[in-house]
Design a protein around this motif. Structure first.
Motif, PDB file in Angstrom:
ATOM      1  N   ASP A 138      23.230 -19.494 -30.747  1.00 49.56           N
ATOM      2  CA  ASP A 138      23.891 -20.497 -31.591  1.00 49.56           C
ATOM      3  C   ASP A 138      22.875 -21.179 -32.502  1.00 49.56           C
ATOM      4  OD1 ASP A 138      26.503 -20.169 -30.568  1.00 49.56           O
ATOM      5  OD2 ASP A 138      26.007 -21.393 -28.827  1.00 49.56           O
ATOM      6  N   ARG A 139      21.715 -21.486 -31.950  1.00 47.36           N
ATOM      7  CA  ARG A 139      20.699 -22.167 -32.744  1.00 47.36           C
ATOM      8  C   ARG A 139      20.115 -21.237 -33.827  1.00 47.36           C
ATOM      9  NH1 ARG A 139      18.988 -23.838 -27.589  1.00 47.36           N
ATOM     10  NH2 ARG A 139      17.070 -22.600 -27.772  1.00 47.36           N
ATOM     11  N   VAL A 140      19.963 -19.950 -33.482  1.00 48.54           N
ATOM     12  CA  VAL A 140      19.472 -18.984 -34.476  1.00 48.54           C
ATOM     13  C   VAL A 140      20.445 -18.904 -35.649  1.00 48.54           C
ATOM     14  CG1 VAL A 140      19.057 -16.531 -34.928  1.00 48.54           C
ATOM     15  CG2 VAL A 140      18.092 -17.591 -32.890  1.00 48.54           C
ATOM     16  N   ILE A 141      21.739 -18.778 -35.340  1.00 44.24           N
ATOM     17  CA  ILE A 141      22.759 -18.708 -36.398  1.00 44.24           C
ATOM     18  C   ILE A 141      22.739 -19.985 -37.237  1.00 44.24           C
ATOM     19  CG2 ILE A 141      25.228 -18.551 -36.891  1.00 44.24           C
ATOM     20  CD1 ILE A 141      24.013 -15.939 -35.940  1.00 44.24           C
ATOM     21  N   GLN A 142      22.636 -21.124 -36.581  1.00 42.29           N
ATOM     22  CA  GLN A 142      22.619 -22.393 -37.315  1.00 42.29           C
ATOM     23  C   GLN A 142      21.376 -22.509 -38.178  1.00 42.29           C
ATOM     24  OE1 GLN A 142      25.320 -24.555 -37.298  1.00 42.29           O
ATOM     25  NE2 GLN A 142      24.170 -25.238 -39.103  1.00 42.29           N
ATOM     26  N   ASN A 143      20.235 -22.035 -37.662  1.00 42.62           N
ATOM     27  CA  ASN A 143      19.004 -22.027 -38.463  1.00 42.62           C
ATOM     28  C   ASN A 143      19.213 -21.257 -39.764  1.00 42.62           C
ATOM     29  OD1 ASN A 143      17.625 -23.436 -36.465  1.00 42.62           O
ATOM     30  ND2 ASN A 143      16.717 -21.595 -35.550  1.00 42.62           N
ATOM     31  N   ASP A 183      21.642 -23.097 -42.152  1.00 42.60           N
ATOM     32  CA  ASP A 183      21.016 -24.293 -42.736  1.00 42.60           C
ATOM     33  C   ASP A 183      20.186 -23.961 -43.979  1.00 42.60           C
ATOM     34  OD1 ASP A 183      22.114 -25.928 -40.822  1.00 42.60           O
ATOM     35  OD2 ASP A 183      20.319 -26.004 -39.568  1.00 42.60           O
ATOM     36  N   LEU A 184      19.843 -22.692 -44.149  1.00 40.01           N
ATOM     37  CA  LEU A 184      19.022 -22.282 -45.290  1.00 40.01           C
ATOM     38  C   LEU A 184      19.850 -21.898 -46.511  1.00 40.01           C
ATOM     39  CD1 LEU A 184      16.257 -20.219 -43.463  1.00 40.01           C
ATOM     40  CD2 LEU A 184      16.067 -22.496 -44.463  1.00 40.01           C
ATOM     41  N   GLN A 185      21.192 -21.980 -46.397  1.00 41.30           N
ATOM     42  CA  GLN A 185      22.041 -21.707 -47.558  1.00 41.30           C
ATOM     43  C   GLN A 185      21.757 -22.743 -48.642  1.00 41.30           C
ATOM     44  OE1 GLN A 185      26.011 -21.469 -45.563  1.00 41.30           O
ATOM     45  NE2 GLN A 185      26.114 -19.441 -46.476  1.00 41.30           N
ATOM     46  N   GLY A 186      21.515 -22.266 -49.848  1.00 45.76           N
ATOM     47  CA  GLY A 186      21.192 -23.163 -50.941  1.00 45.76           C
ATOM     48  C   GLY A 186      19.716 -23.515 -51.024  1.00 45.76           C
ATOM     49  N   ILE A 187      18.944 -23.110 -50.022  1.00 42.61           N
ATOM     50  CA  ILE A 187      17.503 -23.387 -50.008  1.00 42.61           C
ATOM     51  C   ILE A 187      16.708 -22.100 -50.189  1.00 42.61           C
ATOM     52  CG2 ILE A 187      15.575 -24.218 -48.599  1.00 42.61           C
ATOM     53  CD1 ILE A 187      17.553 -26.084 -47.214  1.00 42.61           C
ATOM     54  N   THR A 188      17.080 -21.087 -49.401  1.00 44.24           N
ATOM     55  CA  THR A 188      16.375 -19.803 -49.445  1.00 44.24           C
ATOM     56  C   THR A 188      16.915 -18.917 -50.562  1.00 44.24           C
ATOM     57  OG1 THR A 188      15.837 -19.798 -47.094  1.00 44.24           O
ATOM     58  CG2 THR A 188      15.963 -17.664 -48.179  1.00 44.24           C
ATOM     59  N   ARG A 189      15.992 -18.278 -51.296  1.00 47.45           N
ATOM     60  CA  ARG A 189      16.356 -17.282 -52.297  1.00 47.45           C
ATOM     61  C   ARG A 189      15.816 -15.929 -51.848  1.00 47.45           C
ATOM     62  NH1 ARG A 189      13.380 -18.090 -56.551  1.00 47.45           N
ATOM     63  NH2 ARG A 189      14.595 -16.641 -57.811  1.00 47.45           N
ATOM     64  N   TYR A 190      16.323 -14.868 -52.470  1.00 47.96           N
ATOM     65  CA  TYR A 190      15.856 -13.530 -52.118  1.00 47.96           C
ATOM     66  C   TYR A 190      14.638 -13.173 -52.967  1.00 47.96           C
ATOM     67  CZ  TYR A 190      15.474  -8.597 -51.313  1.00 47.96           C
ATOM     68  OH  TYR A 190      14.987  -7.367 -50.986  1.00 47.96           O
ATOM     69  N   THR A 215      15.138 -12.846 -41.113  1.00 46.68           N
ATOM     70  CA  THR A 215      15.511 -12.803 -39.697  1.00 46.68           C
ATOM     71  C   THR A 215      14.317 -13.193 -38.820  1.00 46.68           C
ATOM     72  OG1 THR A 215      15.042 -10.407 -39.658  1.00 46.68           O
ATOM     73  CG2 THR A 215      17.335 -11.086 -39.995  1.00 46.68           C
ATOM     74  N   ARG A 216      13.128 -12.744 -39.207  1.00 50.03           N
ATOM     75  CA  ARG A 216      11.935 -13.098 -38.444  1.00 50.03           C
ATOM     76  C   ARG A 216      11.744 -14.621 -38.410  1.00 50.03           C
ATOM     77  NH1 ARG A 216       5.998 -11.535 -40.556  1.00 50.03           N
ATOM     78  NH2 ARG A 216       6.742 -12.932 -42.196  1.00 50.03           N
ATOM     79  N   TYR A 217      11.992 -15.272 -39.554  1.00 49.31           N
ATOM     80  CA  TYR A 217      11.778 -16.710 -39.651  1.00 49.31           C
ATOM     81  C   TYR A 217      12.761 -17.498 -38.784  1.00 49.31           C
ATOM     82  CZ  TYR A 217      11.451 -21.387 -41.670  1.00 49.31           C
ATOM     83  OH  TYR A 217      11.314 -22.753 -41.842  1.00 49.31           O
ATOM     84  N   VAL A 218      14.078 -17.182 -38.895  1.00 51.32           N
ATOM     85  CA  VAL A 218      15.072 -17.983 -38.166  1.00 51.32           C
ATOM     86  C   VAL A 218      14.974 -17.757 -36.657  1.00 51.32           C
ATOM     87  CG1 VAL A 218      16.629 -18.138 -40.140  1.00 51.32           C
ATOM     88  CG2 VAL A 218      16.894 -16.247 -38.527  1.00 51.32           C
ATOM     89  N   PHE A 219      14.592 -16.551 -36.233  1.00 54.04           N
ATOM     90  CA  PHE A 219      14.366 -16.315 -34.807  1.00 54.04           C
ATOM     91  C   PHE A 219      13.076 -17.011 -34.363  1.00 54.04           C
ATOM     92  CE2 PHE A 219      17.555 -13.025 -35.162  1.00 54.04           C
ATOM     93  CZ  PHE A 219      18.082 -12.914 -33.879  1.00 54.04           C
ATOM     94  N   GLY A 220      12.072 -17.001 -35.242  1.00 54.50           N
ATOM     95  CA  GLY A 220      10.798 -17.611 -34.917  1.00 54.50           C
ATOM     96  C   GLY A 220      10.911 -19.105 -34.674  1.00 54.50           C
TER      97      GLY A 220
END
Length: 382
Positions: A260-265, A268-275, A292-297
């Protein structure tokens, strides 16, 4: 006097309509090409695919890569690389002559007015036509001598130096080409053995240009041919530990709510992270695997950088056994060859960093694209 005014009015009307008529140029389709609603490969929609030999009228050159055309009464846009057309260079001269004629004083005689009409409608004797076919007429930079090169890993041969542009074909590893010029650090303009000019990613070729030899690439994935999913260029970073394939990541103790926390992480990056192509600049710029590495990390779960490594982490999971937090892998360019990764949210959606959306997206997995491109799944939360 009335007859003079009427003649001048008729002359003005004829002159004003000339540019629109002269602006259209006849052309035909050389290779199958999509007729689109907008001059973009990633925006708008595709009306239909035009087959070789289809005749059309070129209405406008939208930019270097796109033409506004009319086909059987339908107006849309096509890539200029797939069309041959004739550009009438006499239009400007005719328009200029016509404009000059209409600036004569209103007190001119009816004979002068009649003469101006004739001048406006007469075709320019020095008209010249130029055949335009950008895809097969390479023009090397005048300051950079052409060089040579070879493909080191299968790579998309594109019409423009940008991800998402039309792909002519996939160049196979070992295929040689003529290096024309380095557009920027990421794209090389080349001409293949058949004479077609386009662009390839510099990470998948070695080349010699103006006495400089490129450094062999370390990438292990192939650029995608579609705007979605994201492109991955794995390049293990020394400051981060990379677990061996098939090992379960170690770190903070994994609890039932870790997923749940990974998904929320991720959300939470919508609108912040770009490709970003092959980027890992937290938290503003990632590709799909560095994301994926970052949000799991953030939850103490260590993942490697790159789908080539993430596809072997954890344990394999069957398609009908997915759980929240599982990594899902998809092919992009070559069937079966993984090129994109995202996270299953437990509700039938893929949470991922998307190239076409230029950021974090939530995509329904029942869409045909994801169904057709699915390869495998891995469970790293155990």
């Amino acid at each position: 006097m009335k007859r003079t005014l009427f003649s001048l009015l008729a002359a003005s009307t004829l002159v004003m309509t000339l540019p629109a008529v002269a602006g259209a140029a006849p052309g035909k389709v050389d290779r199958p090409v999509n007729l689109r609603s907008a001059p973009s490969a990633s925006e708008g929609s595709v009306y239909r695919t035009l087959q070789p030999g289809t005749k059309l009228e070129v209405l406008d050159e939208s930019n270097t890569y796109w033409l506004k055309v009319q086909v059987a009464g339908k107006t849309g846009y096509v890539s200029s690389s797939y069309v041959t057309y004739t550009k009438d260079t006499s239009s400007a001269a005719s328009t200029k002559a016509a404009s000059s004629s209409t600036t004569q004083s209103g007190s001119s005689s009816s004979a002068a007015a009649s003469s101006s009409v004739k001048q406006a409608s007469a075709p320019a004797s020095s008209a010249a036509a130029a055949t335009v076919k950008p895809a097969v007429l390479p023009a090397a930079s005048p300051t950079v001598a052409a060089g040579s090169g070879i493909v080191t890993k299968n790579v998309n041969f594109r019409s423009e130096p940008v991800t998402g542009s039309d792909v002519y074909r996939v160049l196979a590893a070992g295929e040689s080409f003529t290096a024309v010029e380095l557009s920027n650090s990421a794209w090389l303009k080349i001409t293949d053995a058949s004479g077609v000019t386009g662009y390839v990613s510099t990470g998948y070729v070695t080349y010699t240009l103006a006495g400089v030899t490129s450094t062999p690439p370390s990438a292990t994935d192939i650029p995608v041919t579609t705007p979605d999913p994201a492109i991955v260029v794995p390049s293990p970073q020394p400051e981060l530990s990379v677990p061996a394939p098939s090992d379960v990541p170690s770190g903070t103790a994994i609890t039932p709510d870790t997923a749940d926390r990974v998904i929320q992480n991720a959300l939470d990056l919508q609108g912040i992270t770009r490709y970003g192509f092959g980027k890992s600049e937290a938290p503003v710029l990632f590709d799909c695997s560095s994301f994926t590495r970052y949000v799991f990390g953030l939850e103490g779960v260590s993942l490697p950088f790159g789908t080539a490594y993430q596809k072997d982490i954890g344990i394999a999971v069957d398609k009908n056994q997915w759980q929240k937090g599982d990594l899902l892998f998809f092919w992009s360019s070559v069937p079966g060859l993984i090129g994109h990764v995202g996270i299953y949210d437990g509700n039938g959606n893929l949470v991922h960093n998307s190239a076409s959306k230029d950021g974090v997206a939530v995509s329904p997995l029942d869409l045909k694209y994801w169904q057709d491109h699915y390869v495998s799944a891995r469970r790293v939360l155990q």
